[in-house]
Design a protein around this motif. Structure first.
Motif, PDB file in Angstrom:
ATOM      1  N   ILE A   1       0.693 -18.455  19.567  1.00 62.39           N
ATOM      2  CA  ILE A   1      -0.266 -17.631  18.823  1.00 62.39           C
ATOM      3  C   ILE A   1      -0.163 -17.859  17.321  1.00 62.39           C
ATOM      4  O   ILE A   1      -0.775 -17.128  16.534  1.00 62.39           O
ATOM      5  CB  ILE A   1      -0.034 -16.136  19.113  1.00 62.39           C
ATOM      6  CG1 ILE A   1       1.398 -15.731  18.741  1.00 62.39           C
ATOM      7  CG2 ILE A   1      -0.327 -15.823  20.582  1.00 62.39           C
ATOM      8  CD1 ILE A   1       1.660 -14.234  18.811  1.00 62.39           C
TER       9      ILE A   1
ATOM     10  N   ASP B   1      -1.460 -19.771  15.290  1.00 58.92           N
ATOM     11  CA  ASP B   1      -2.671 -20.054  14.526  1.00 58.92           C
ATOM     12  C   ASP B   1      -3.578 -18.837  14.403  1.00 58.92           C
ATOM     13  O   ASP B   1      -4.625 -18.902  13.754  1.00 58.92           O
ATOM     14  CB  ASP B   1      -3.450 -21.204  15.164  1.00 58.92           C
ATOM     15  CG  ASP B   1      -3.903 -20.891  16.587  1.00 58.92           C
ATOM     16  OD1 ASP B   1      -3.320 -19.967  17.200  1.00 58.92           O
ATOM     17  OD2 ASP B   1      -4.817 -21.581  17.084  1.00 58.92           O
ATOM     18  N   ARG B   2      -3.202 -17.722  15.004  1.00 60.45           N
ATOM     19  CA  ARG B   2      -4.015 -16.511  14.888  1.00 60.45           C
ATOM     20  C   ARG B   2      -3.824 -15.876  13.513  1.00 60.45           C
ATOM     21  O   ARG B   2      -2.725 -15.867  12.966  1.00 60.45           O
ATOM     22  CB  ARG B   2      -3.630 -15.490  15.960  1.00 60.45           C
ATOM     23  CG  ARG B   2      -4.446 -15.500  17.219  1.00 60.45           C
ATOM     24  CD  ARG B   2      -4.350 -16.783  17.981  1.00 60.45           C
ATOM     25  NE  ARG B   2      -4.971 -16.674  19.299  1.00 60.45           N
ATOM     26  CZ  ARG B   2      -4.895 -17.606  20.229  1.00 60.45           C
ATOM     27  NH1 ARG B   2      -4.216 -18.727  20.015  1.00 60.45           N
ATOM     28  NH2 ARG B   2      -5.493 -17.447  21.397  1.00 60.45           N
ATOM     29  N   GLN B   3      -4.927 -15.340  12.981  1.00 59.22           N
ATOM     30  CA  GLN B   3      -4.849 -14.669  11.696  1.00 59.22           C
ATOM     31  C   GLN B   3      -3.928 -13.457  11.792  1.00 59.22           C
ATOM     32  O   GLN B   3      -4.009 -12.666  12.726  1.00 59.22           O
ATOM     33  CB  GLN B   3      -6.234 -14.222  11.243  1.00 59.22           C
ATOM     34  CG  GLN B   3      -6.259 -13.600   9.853  1.00 59.22           C
ATOM     35  CD  GLN B   3      -7.663 -13.307   9.384  1.00 59.22           C
ATOM     36  OE1 GLN B   3      -8.634 -13.634  10.062  1.00 59.22           O
ATOM     37  NE2 GLN B   3      -7.792 -12.681   8.219  1.00 59.22           N
TER      38      GLN B   3
ATOM     39  N   VAL C   1      -0.634 -13.620  12.098  1.00 58.72           N
ATOM     40  CA  VAL C   1       0.633 -13.970  12.742  1.00 58.72           C
ATOM     41  C   VAL C   1       1.426 -14.883  11.802  1.00 58.72           C
ATOM     42  O   VAL C   1       0.882 -15.864  11.285  1.00 58.72           O
ATOM     43  CB  VAL C   1       0.411 -14.690  14.083  1.00 58.72           C
ATOM     44  CG1 VAL C   1       1.739 -15.129  14.697  1.00 58.72           C
ATOM     45  CG2 VAL C   1      -0.345 -13.780  15.051  1.00 58.72           C
TER      46      VAL C   1
ATOM     47  N   SER D   1       3.292 -17.836  10.639  1.00 57.95           N
ATOM     48  CA  SER D   1       3.150 -19.189  11.183  1.00 57.95           C
ATOM     49  C   SER D   1       4.491 -19.787  11.614  1.00 57.95           C
ATOM     50  O   SER D   1       5.533 -19.500  11.026  1.00 57.95           O
ATOM     51  CB  SER D   1       2.500 -20.111  10.149  1.00 57.95           C
ATOM     52  OG  SER D   1       1.212 -19.661   9.817  1.00 57.95           O
TER      53      SER D   1
ATOM     54  N   GLU E   1      -6.025  -5.381  14.897  1.00 56.14           N
ATOM     55  CA  GLU E   1      -6.834  -6.575  15.116  1.00 56.14           C
ATOM     56  C   GLU E   1      -5.957  -7.791  15.422  1.00 56.14           C
ATOM     57  O   GLU E   1      -6.311  -8.642  16.235  1.00 56.14           O
ATOM     58  CB  GLU E   1      -7.721  -6.847  13.902  1.00 56.14           C
ATOM     59  CG  GLU E   1      -8.900  -5.906  13.786  1.00 56.14           C
ATOM     60  CD  GLU E   1      -9.863  -6.010  14.966  1.00 56.14           C
ATOM     61  OE1 GLU E   1      -9.944  -7.077  15.596  1.00 56.14           O
ATOM     62  OE2 GLU E   1     -10.529  -4.999  15.278  1.00 56.14           O
ATOM     63  N   VAL E   2      -4.801  -7.887  14.769  1.00 56.67           N
ATOM     64  CA  VAL E   2      -3.869  -8.974  15.086  1.00 56.67           C
ATOM     65  C   VAL E   2      -3.389  -8.842  16.530  1.00 56.67           C
ATOM     66  O   VAL E   2      -3.381  -9.813  17.298  1.00 56.67           O
ATOM     67  CB  VAL E   2      -2.667  -8.982  14.120  1.00 56.67           C
ATOM     68  CG1 VAL E   2      -1.698 -10.103  14.483  1.00 56.67           C
ATOM     69  CG2 VAL E   2      -3.129  -9.135  12.676  1.00 56.67           C
TER      70      VAL E   2
ATOM     71  N   ALA F   1      -6.022  -9.882  19.104  1.00 54.70           N
ATOM     72  CA  ALA F   1      -6.172 -11.323  19.286  1.00 54.70           C
ATOM     73  C   ALA F   1      -5.008 -11.926  20.073  1.00 54.70           C
ATOM     74  O   ALA F   1      -5.206 -12.743  20.976  1.00 54.70           O
ATOM     75  CB  ALA F   1      -6.295 -12.005  17.924  1.00 54.70           C
ATOM     76  N   THR F   2      -3.796 -11.498  19.759  1.00 57.37           N
ATOM     77  CA  THR F   2      -2.637 -12.061  20.455  1.00 57.37           C
ATOM     78  C   THR F   2      -2.542 -11.546  21.889  1.00 57.37           C
ATOM     79  O   THR F   2      -2.106 -12.262  22.785  1.00 57.37           O
ATOM     80  CB  THR F   2      -1.347 -11.740  19.690  1.00 57.37           C
ATOM     81  OG1 THR F   2      -1.213 -10.315  19.546  1.00 57.37           O
ATOM     82  CG2 THR F   2      -1.367 -12.376  18.312  1.00 57.37           C
TER      83      THR F   2
ATOM     84  N   ARG G   1      -5.029 -10.935  23.828  1.00 54.63           N
ATOM     85  CA  ARG G   1      -5.964 -11.719  24.627  1.00 54.63           C
ATOM     86  C   ARG G   1      -5.391 -13.084  24.967  1.00 54.63           C
ATOM     87  O   ARG G   1      -5.801 -13.717  25.941  1.00 54.63           O
ATOM     88  CB  ARG G   1      -7.282 -11.874  23.878  1.00 54.63           C
ATOM     89  CG  ARG G   1      -8.125 -10.603  23.877  1.00 54.63           C
ATOM     90  CD  ARG G   1      -9.393 -10.768  23.075  1.00 54.63           C
ATOM     91  NE  ARG G   1     -10.315  -9.675  23.340  1.00 54.63           N
ATOM     92  CZ  ARG G   1     -11.475  -9.533  22.720  1.00 54.63           C
ATOM     93  NH1 ARG G   1     -11.851 -10.415  21.805  1.00 54.63           N
ATOM     94  NH2 ARG G   1     -12.264  -8.511  23.019  1.00 54.63           N
ATOM     95  N   ALA G   2      -4.432 -13.556  24.165  1.00 49.36           N
ATOM     96  CA  ALA G   2      -3.755 -14.817  24.454  1.00 49.36           C
ATOM     97  C   ALA G   2      -2.558 -14.614  25.380  1.00 49.36           C
ATOM     98  O   ALA G   2      -1.844 -15.570  25.695  1.00 49.36           O
ATOM     99  CB  ALA G   2      -3.297 -15.477  23.153  1.00 49.36           C
TER     100      ALA G   2
END
Length: 347
Positions: A69, A71-73, A75, A77, A120-121, A124-125, A127-128
């Motif tokens: 994850i 590359d998710r905004q 997170v 890196s 929101e973070v 997104a994560t 869902r991954a």
């Protein structure tokens, strides 16, 4: 077993230097440099005192999830990871302020902004297929204001602690993770996010019971946020109570639903009363689609106006089963129109 950071750096492929930042617990943290990256990085490294294959496997699984994850905004890196001389992962060195270092309590609107960014973070994560499981004010940094949150750690320390039999629950740990060896899910992260909200609103962690975990409004629980901070709306207490419910099924199913509840100060759970298969799994994007809450990239359900004729702006709107006041909804529409007009004016 002595293995200072300098020895680790010499043995780890691609690592040029390492100095200790934190060497307590199962996972150590170093400041370091990589051959492939300009500038300083942070290294999370399994303690040299640990030789249990189960702990090594737990580290690898958590590190692989974080890398997936990266590359998710929002997170932190990942630059690289390796297995020699012991499992490690190199991540960006983030400039920012930890929530734990803020002068809490914060203004209610600022808290809403922070919670929305973190939710929101997590949305997104999640869902991954990756959930944090160890969120706390120390694992969230604000980089460019309250709306720019970066989430760190991604359950690395917790996964290794559980595998080593050294689990140390915090006031932000969901009760089911404090007492059972189970994988975190959306509802566990919702609990932690609710506990973080309580901290930001009151300046203190919710702390009850032997494990330090608790639920707002329950027997022996901490006082309601509105009782500690008079600027907190009373309805926010109900939102926190739902987020921090002892039973996972009584919480908001996803961080996104919790975000909506904080925005509208609603105490209602937008999930249907009947239990469904996706609720058993901790809530998924399918449940969000069913309730019309899956986000701006999907078609919302038609709003049903429940106001009585002649009642002005009173009454409520039913947004896919989620009830909000007409005043709030009309205000949101007005803000959207103003924003669109501003955009046109600048073109």
């Amino acid at each position: 077993m002595s293995d200072p950071p300098s020895s680790f750096a010499r043995a780890a492929p691609g690592v040029r230097a390492a100095t200790a930042l934190h060497e307590d617990g199962v996972v150590h943290t170093y400041a370091g440099r990589l051959a492939s990256v300009s500038g300083e990085v942070r290294l999370f490294v399994l303690s040299p005192e640990v030789s249990d294959p189960a702990v090594e496997s737990a580290f690898d699984r958590a590190a692989a999830g974080w890398e997936r994850i990266a590359d998710r905004q929002g997170v932190v890196s990942v630059h690289d990871r390796g297995e020699r001389p012991r499992p490690w992962i190199a991540v960006e060195s983030v400039d920012g302020t930890r929530l734990s270092d803020l002068d809490a309590p914060l203004a209610v609107e600022e808290v809403r902004t922070v919670l929305g960014a973190v939710a929101e973070v997590l949305r997104a994560t999640g869902r991954a297929g990756v959930h944090h499981g160890a969120l706390s004010p120390a694992s969230v940094r604000l980089v460019d204001g309250p709306g720019d949150a970066r989430i760190d750690d991604w359950g690395l320390e917790r996964a290794c602690q559980v595998a080593a039999g050294r689990q140390q629950p915090t006031p932000y740990t969901a009760p089911e993770l404090a007492t059972e060896e189970r994988e975190p899910d959306d509802r566990a992260d919702v609990y932690s996010l609710g506990a973080i909200a309580y901290y930001l609103l009151t300046g203190g962690a919710p702390r009850t019971g032997a494990t330090g975990a608790g639920e707002v409004g329950g027997d022996g629980s901490p006082p309601r946020a509105s009782a500690v901070n008079g600027s907190v709306p009373g309805r926010f207490d109900a939102v926190l109570e739902t987020a921090m419910a002892g039973e996972p099924g009584d919480r908001y199913a996803t961080p996104y639903e919790f975000k909506l509840a904080t925005l509208f100060d609603s105490h209602g759970n937008p999930q249907p009363a009947q239990q469904t298969a996706d609720e058993d799994s901790g809530g998924t994007a399918q449940s969000e689609e069913r309730d019309g809450l899956a986000g701006a990239d999907e078609q919302p359900q038609e709003a049903v106006d429940t106001a009585e004729p002649g009642s002005g702006d009173e009454g409520s709107l039913d947004l896919g089963g989620y009830s909000v006041s007409r005043r709030t909804a009309l205000g949101a529409v007005g803000l959207g129109i103003v924003g669109a007009a501003s955009w046109v004016a600048t073109e």
